[in-house]
Design an enzyme around this catalytic site. Structure first.
Site, PDB file in Angstrom:
ATOM      1  N   TYR A 167      -3.432  -2.348  17.400  1.00  0.00           N
ATOM      2  CA  TYR A 167      -2.405  -1.606  16.653  1.00  0.00           C
ATOM      3  C   TYR A 167      -1.298  -1.128  17.600  1.00  0.00           C
ATOM      4  CZ  TYR A 167      -0.650   1.940  13.322  1.00  0.00           C
ATOM      5  OH  TYR A 167       0.131   2.708  12.480  1.00  0.00           O
ATOM      6  N   ALA A 169      -0.436  -2.375  20.495  1.00  0.00           N
ATOM      7  CA  ALA A 169       0.351  -3.529  20.968  1.00  0.00           C
ATOM      8  C   ALA A 169       1.357  -3.958  19.904  1.00  0.00           C
ATOM      9  CB  ALA A 169      -0.579  -4.683  21.328  1.00  0.00           C
TER      10      ALA A 169
HETATM   11  P1  NAP Z   1      -1.027   2.409   3.664  1.00  0.00           P
HETATM   12  O1  NAP Z   1      -1.076   3.554   2.715  1.00  0.00           O
HETATM   13  O2  NAP Z   1      -2.297   1.766   4.065  1.00  0.00           O
HETATM   14  O3  NAP Z   1      -0.018   1.321   3.071  1.00  0.00           O
HETATM   15  C1  NAP Z   1       0.156   0.098   3.723  1.00  0.00           C
HETATM   16  C2  NAP Z   1       1.058  -0.768   2.889  1.00  0.00           C
HETATM   17  O4  NAP Z   1       1.195  -2.032   3.532  1.00  0.00           O
HETATM   18  C3  NAP Z   1       0.519  -1.011   1.498  1.00  0.00           C
HETATM   19  O5  NAP Z   1       1.566  -0.903   0.569  1.00  0.00           O
HETATM   20  C4  NAP Z   1      -0.002  -2.441   1.567  1.00  0.00           C
HETATM   21  O6  NAP Z   1       0.146  -3.039   0.291  1.00  0.00           O
HETATM   22  C5  NAP Z   1       0.974  -3.058   2.561  1.00  0.00           C
HETATM   23  N1  NAP Z   1       0.430  -4.247   3.207  1.00  0.00           N
HETATM   24  C6  NAP Z   1      -0.587  -4.323   4.093  1.00  0.00           C
HETATM   25  N2  NAP Z   1      -0.827  -5.586   4.409  1.00  0.00           N
HETATM   26  C7  NAP Z   1       0.057  -6.347   3.713  1.00  0.00           C
HETATM   27  C8  NAP Z   1       0.282  -7.732   3.598  1.00  0.00           C
HETATM   28  N3  NAP Z   1      -0.438  -8.636   4.291  1.00  0.00           N
HETATM   29  N4  NAP Z   1       1.278  -8.157   2.788  1.00  0.00           N
HETATM   30  C9  NAP Z   1       2.009  -7.284   2.084  1.00  0.00           C
HETATM   31  N5  NAP Z   1       1.848  -5.947   2.144  1.00  0.00           N
HETATM   32  C10 NAP Z   1       0.860  -5.494   2.950  1.00  0.00           C
HETATM   33  O7  NAP Z   1      -0.333   2.833   5.025  1.00  0.00           O
HETATM   34  P2  NAP Z   1       0.813   3.889   5.342  1.00  0.00           P
HETATM   35  O8  NAP Z   1       0.163   5.043   5.994  1.00  0.00           O
HETATM   36  O9  NAP Z   1       1.706   4.091   4.200  1.00  0.00           O
HETATM   37  O10 NAP Z   1       1.555   3.076   6.493  1.00  0.00           O
HETATM   38  C11 NAP Z   1       2.841   2.487   6.348  1.00  0.00           C
HETATM   39  C12 NAP Z   1       3.360   2.124   7.745  1.00  0.00           C
HETATM   40  O11 NAP Z   1       3.438   3.319   8.533  1.00  0.00           O
HETATM   41  C13 NAP Z   1       2.446   1.179   8.506  1.00  0.00           C
HETATM   42  O12 NAP Z   1       3.204   0.271   9.248  1.00  0.00           O
HETATM   43  C14 NAP Z   1       1.682   2.098   9.438  1.00  0.00           C
HETATM   44  O13 NAP Z   1       1.244   1.433  10.591  1.00  0.00           O
HETATM   45  C15 NAP Z   1       2.754   3.125   9.747  1.00  0.00           C
HETATM   46  N6  NAP Z   1       2.216   4.403  10.228  1.00  0.00           N
HETATM   47  C16 NAP Z   1       1.426   5.174   9.425  1.00  0.00           C
HETATM   48  C17 NAP Z   1       0.931   6.373   9.940  1.00  0.00           C
HETATM   49  C18 NAP Z   1       0.052   7.285   9.135  1.00  0.00           C
HETATM   50  O14 NAP Z   1      -0.412   8.293   9.703  1.00  0.00           O
HETATM   51  N7  NAP Z   1      -0.176   7.032   7.862  1.00  0.00           N
HETATM   52  C19 NAP Z   1       1.244   6.761  11.239  1.00  0.00           C
HETATM   53  C20 NAP Z   1       2.054   5.952  12.014  1.00  0.00           C
HETATM   54  C21 NAP Z   1       2.547   4.766  11.493  1.00  0.00           C
HETATM   55  P3  NAP Z   1      -0.899  -4.025  -0.404  1.00  0.00           P
HETATM   56  O15 NAP Z   1      -2.269  -3.619   0.019  1.00  0.00           O
HETATM   57  O16 NAP Z   1      -0.616  -3.825  -1.862  1.00  0.00           O
HETATM   58  O17 NAP Z   1      -0.508  -5.371   0.070  1.00  0.00           O
END
Ligand code: NAP
Length: 260
Positions: A167, A169
């Site tokens: 993650y 990386a």
């Molecule tokens: P989340 O609730 O798990 O949502 C992830 C989203 O990505 C979902 O809408 C999922 O939709 C989509 N997704 C995953 N794989 C996919 C694929 N192969 N094709 C299309 N869509 C895909 O995560 P989140 O917390 O909102 O995270 C959003 C971003 O913020 C991510 O990049 C994460 O690394 C980053 N981030 C989050 C946090 C945190 O604390 N939450 C912190 C730092 C960074 P489907 O399953 O419907 O495809």
């Protein structure tokens, strides 16, 4: 989150009126909040993810609130499908103003136990898809001499985290990728920036054990977990015309976690 919570004057600050935006990973969490805030600010938002039901519900919600949105059901790790999805948007609207590469996953393991599939899955979703997405929109943005690309990275990409080498990386890679593209396309009115969230309350973080959560909280000067909207408002600024002199940057939104 109700769209009518937004005060009327927002329209005069960071509006996205008549802009066309794609948000990946919009079916829940941070991507969903970004899509709602963009739509509330006047953009037509194309929401991309795999979960069709969640996407449909989101579009219904946005349109009921008076916003404009549509969805494309697509797995962004399938390069051809993802690129075709973007080309279909370019064909329909003849332009794309804003791309948010937000979709991301975790497959945590200590390096000694990490399988190659875990590495590949995370890198393909978090980094390689952003490459394909950006490559697919860049020609049109260059032609239009306008574009806003926002990549959602993480503070883990800035400081690493045990058990998340894949993650970290991918997220560090997004930062270097964005800085490089910023240099390539700056002269064409296109900006590309990253947002590095800290700990945000979403499905991704709901499995963190309570004990770890209280430890994490101790290191956050603002004393709370972040919300998806905290990220969405920063994305709105970066997506707006007003951010035109900012490119190649990473904005950390972590309640002060990194300075602690
Ligand atoms: P989340 O609730 O798990 O949502 C992830 C989203 O990505 C979902 O809408 C999922 O939709 C989509 N997704 C995953 N794989 C996919 C694929 N192969 N094709 C299309 N869509 C895909 O995560 P989140 O917390 O909102 O995270 C959003 C971003 O913020 C991510 O990049 C994460 O690394 C980053 N981030 C989050 C946090 C945190 O604390 N939450 C912190 C730092 C960074 P489907 O399953 O419907 O495809």
């Amino acid at each position: 989150m109700e769209l009518n919570h937004y005060p009327k004057w927002r329209v005069y600050l960071f509006n996205l009126n008549d802009r066309v935006a794609i948000v990946t990973g919009a079916s829940q969490g941070i991507g969903e909040a970004i899509a709602k805030i963009f739509a509330a600010s006047g953009a037509h938002v194309i929401c991309i993810a795999r979960n069709k039901i969640k996407l449909k519900n989101l579009i219904n919600h946005i349109t009921k609130e008076g916003g404009s949105a549509s969805y494309i059901n697509c797995d962004i790790t399938n390069n051809e499908t993802f690129s075709n999805a973007i080309y279909s948007v370019l064909t329909e609207f003849n332009r794309l103003d804003i791309l948010v590469n937000n979709a991301g996953i975790t497959r945590d393991a200590l390096l000694m136990r990490m399988k190659e599939e875990q590495w590949d899955e995370v890198l393909n979703t978090n980094l390689k898809a952003a490459f394909h997405g950006t490559k697919s929109v860049i020609r049109s943005m260059m032609k239009n001499k306008y574009g806003r690309i926002i990549n959602i990275t993480s503070i883990v990409g800035l400081q690493g985290n045990a058990g998340q080498s894949n993650y970290a990386a991918s997220k560090a890679g997004l930062i270097g990728f964005s800085q490089s593209i910023a240099k390539e396309v700056g002269a064409r009115g296109i900006t590309i920036n990253c947002i590095a969230p800290g700990w945000i309350e979403t499905e991704m973080t709901k499995e963190i054990p309570e004990k770890t959560k209280s430890e994490l909280l101790k290191n956050i000067p603002l004393g709370r977990i972040g919300s998806s909207e905290d990220i969405g408002y920063a994305a709105l600024f970066l997506a707006s015309e007003k951010s035109k002199y900012i490119t190649g940057q990473t904005i950390t939104i972590d309640g002060g976690r990194l300075i602690n």
